[in-house]
Design an enzyme around this catalytic site. Sequence first.
Site, short mmCIF file in Angstrom:
data_model
loop_
_atom_site.label_atom_id
_atom_site.label_comp_id
_atom_site.label_asym_id
_atom_site.label_seq_id
_atom_site.Cartn_x
_atom_site.Cartn_y
_atom_site.Cartn_z
N ASP A 24 1.42 -1.60 4.79
CA ASP A 24 1.11 -0.38 5.56
C ASP A 24 -0.36 -0.07 5.26
O ASP A 24 -0.67 0.71 4.37
CB ASP A 24 2.05 0.74 5.09
CG ASP A 24 1.97 1.98 5.95
OD1 ASP A 24 1.51 1.87 7.10
OD2 ASP A 24 2.37 3.06 5.48
N CYS B 232 0.90 -1.17 0.00
CA CYS B 232 0.00 0.00 0.00
C CYS B 232 0.93 1.20 0.00
O CYS B 232 1.21 1.79 1.04
CB CYS B 232 -0.88 0.00 1.25
SG CYS B 232 -2.12 -1.29 1.23
N CYS C 93 -1.31 3.39 11.25
CA CYS C 93 -1.16 4.57 12.12
C CYS C 93 -2.44 4.68 12.94
O CYS C 93 -3.09 5.71 12.97
CB CYS C 93 -0.88 5.82 11.29
SG CYS C 93 -2.11 6.18 10.04
N ASP D 121 -5.16 -3.83 -6.47
CA ASP D 121 -5.78 -4.02 -5.16
C ASP D 121 -4.99 -5.09 -4.40
O ASP D 121 -4.91 -6.24 -4.85
CB ASP D 121 -7.24 -4.46 -5.41
CG ASP D 121 -8.01 -4.63 -4.11
OD1 ASP D 121 -7.39 -4.82 -3.05
OD2 ASP D 121 -9.26 -4.58 -4.18
N ALA E 57 1.36 4.43 -1.59
CA ALA E 57 1.29 5.90 -1.71
C ALA E 57 1.13 6.58 -0.35
O ALA E 57 0.48 6.02 0.53
CB ALA E 57 0.10 6.27 -2.60
N PRO E 58 1.75 7.75 -0.19
CA PRO E 58 2.49 8.55 -1.17
C PRO E 58 3.94 8.14 -1.37
O PRO E 58 4.68 8.85 -2.06
CB PRO E 58 2.40 9.97 -0.60
CG PRO E 58 2.34 9.78 0.88
CD PRO E 58 1.57 8.49 1.09
N GLY E 59 4.37 7.04 -0.78
CA GLY E 59 5.70 6.53 -1.13
C GLY E 59 6.77 6.80 -0.09
O GLY E 59 7.95 6.56 -0.36
N GLY E 60 6.37 7.29 1.11
CA GLY E 60 7.37 7.55 2.15
C GLY E 60 8.17 6.30 2.49
O GLY E 60 9.41 6.32 2.54
N LYS E 61 7.46 5.19 2.65
CA LYS E 61 8.17 3.96 3.04
C LYS E 61 8.80 3.27 1.82
O LYS E 61 9.80 2.58 1.97
CB LYS E 61 7.22 3.02 3.79
CG LYS E 61 6.76 3.64 5.10
CD LYS E 61 5.85 2.76 5.89
CE LYS E 61 5.21 3.52 7.03
NZ LYS E 61 4.25 4.59 6.59
C1 LIG Z 1 -1.44 4.25 5.12
S1 LIG Z 1 -1.43 4.68 3.45
C2 LIG Z 1 0.16 4.14 2.95
C3 LIG Z 1 1.27 5.13 3.26
C4 LIG Z 1 2.56 4.75 2.55
N1 LIG Z 1 2.95 3.39 2.85
C5 LIG Z 1 3.70 5.68 2.92
O1 LIG Z 1 4.48 5.37 3.82
O2 LIG Z 1 3.81 6.75 2.29
C6 LIG Z 1 -2.45 3.44 2.78
C7 LIG Z 1 -2.51 3.46 1.26
O3 LIG Z 1 -3.20 2.27 0.86
C8 LIG Z 1 -3.93 2.56 -0.30
N2 LIG Z 1 -4.94 1.51 -0.45
C9 LIG Z 1 -6.20 1.48 0.05
N3 LIG Z 1 -6.81 0.33 -0.29
C10 LIG Z 1 -5.91 -0.39 -1.02
C11 LIG Z 1 -5.94 -1.65 -1.66
N4 LIG Z 1 -7.06 -2.41 -1.60
N5 LIG Z 1 -4.85 -2.08 -2.31
C12 LIG Z 1 -3.73 -1.31 -2.38
N6 LIG Z 1 -3.65 -0.08 -1.80
C13 LIG Z 1 -4.71 0.37 -1.12
C14 LIG Z 1 -4.46 3.96 -0.05
O4 LIG Z 1 -4.83 4.58 -1.26
C15 LIG Z 1 -3.27 4.61 0.65
O5 LIG Z 1 -2.47 5.25 -0.32
#
Ligand SMILES: C[S@@+](CC[C@H](N)C(=O)[O-])C[C@H]1O[C@@H](n2cnc3c(N)ncnc32)[C@H](O)[C@@H]1O
Length: 431
Positions: A319, A251, A372, A300, A253-257
Amino acid sequence: MTTPDPRLSAVRALDRVIPGKGDGQSLREVLRDFPLQGSDGGLMRDICFGVCRHLRPLNHWLNQQLAKPLKPSAQPVRLALLAGLYELWFSDRPAHAIVNAYPQLCRKMKAPWAAGLSNAVLRKASKLTIEEALEGAPANIQLSLPDWLHKCWVQDWPDQAEAIAQANLYSPPFTLRVNRQQQQRPDAIATLGEGVRPGELSPWSLYVSPARPVSQLPGFDQGALSVQDEAAQLPAELLQAPPRGRILDACAAPGGKTGQLWEKFPHADLVALELDPRRLTRVEENLARLGATATLLQGDASQPDQWWDGTPFDAILLDAPCSATGILRRQPDAKWHRKASDIPALVDLQARMLDALWPLLQPGGMLVYATCSVLRDENDRQISAFLQRQPQARDVTPRPEQATMVDAGWQLFPQQDGSDGFYLACLRKNL
Ligand SMILES: C[S@@+](CC[C@H](N)C(=O)[O-])C[C@H]1O[C@@H](n2cnc3c(N)ncnc32)[C@H](O)[C@@H]1O
């Protein structure tokens, strides 16, 4: 061209974030439309964040002062009054300046009828402290929480609920991650100068006080530093993988990890998956700033048959989307946007993601689950249930002795760890 009034801008922004009815927009997104700079920008943002943080007690006291409720159409006036109360009780700006500013603001808002009301309400409030104003109010009002969240925290953390809520009423620290591909942490401390200290949880974290605009961080544009909470640095830091292994950031975006994973494993085959195509662009931008590369996939995480090429991963970072109840210091508006009914749907999605991604992991590999959140259903209860379903999974989370005991993984809290509220579990797949 006249400069926009920062208080008027704050009210206009808040009107989109905290509407009278229905869902509001996210404060962070709305603020992009109000690009005020310098001290005016600082005042506007302070009012917006402050009103969102303290919304419930401010509304509570204001309602007690009104002989009859304000009409829904007078929502901007209500927000202006709340902004004035916030400034009086939580800022160090002079009370007389605040009391004088808001009747003028009502006139600017084409609500001259509210100038007298504003004057009377703010004059009265200026003679009180917030503690006096809230005397006798129930805890959920004093702590500025929606009823459902207060109830969840009291149930989940009976001894810590109040401290968690209190900690969320303050501004978060400004925390950076040093890019180990470019410099060592002591060098970054020396370059940044005064007001910088290393964090204790993540070996690449730095706390900078007061916060600085990223444009003033040396090497930021070249990827030498990234803004990232210290607890949020732990999942990638604790993820174990062979240096040239195949790693999935599920998961992303926004790509921090994703960027952090690249800094740690620059020779790995890194795959970043994200459901939202627009947010995937943010991953691309963040990686470009670091000079990092990864395979970006839109898909997904709970349905790998749609995007997985069949080659297993040595490590997976999940994440997961969550309630964001651990980052209310950063996103105080989230308290008013989330509903109790959102939680079971999130818990279900997280469980489906865990179950769907686990088969993609090599035997001997590690999956790190992170949120989080400070809700047990999304965290240790979620992972305990997963461990029950998956006898091949072992909880190998390194948890410090002083950490709050939970059934599985590691729960961090703002009042205890200084970081955001955060949860992670390192899960090893048996060989
Ligand atoms: C907590 S954020 C991730 C933050 C990211 N790991 C970072 O450190 O920048 C969760 C992300 O999961 C995405 N997301 C939600 N449902 C999802 C799915 N079914 N499959 C993949 N990504 C999903 C959201 O759009 C969101 O960008």
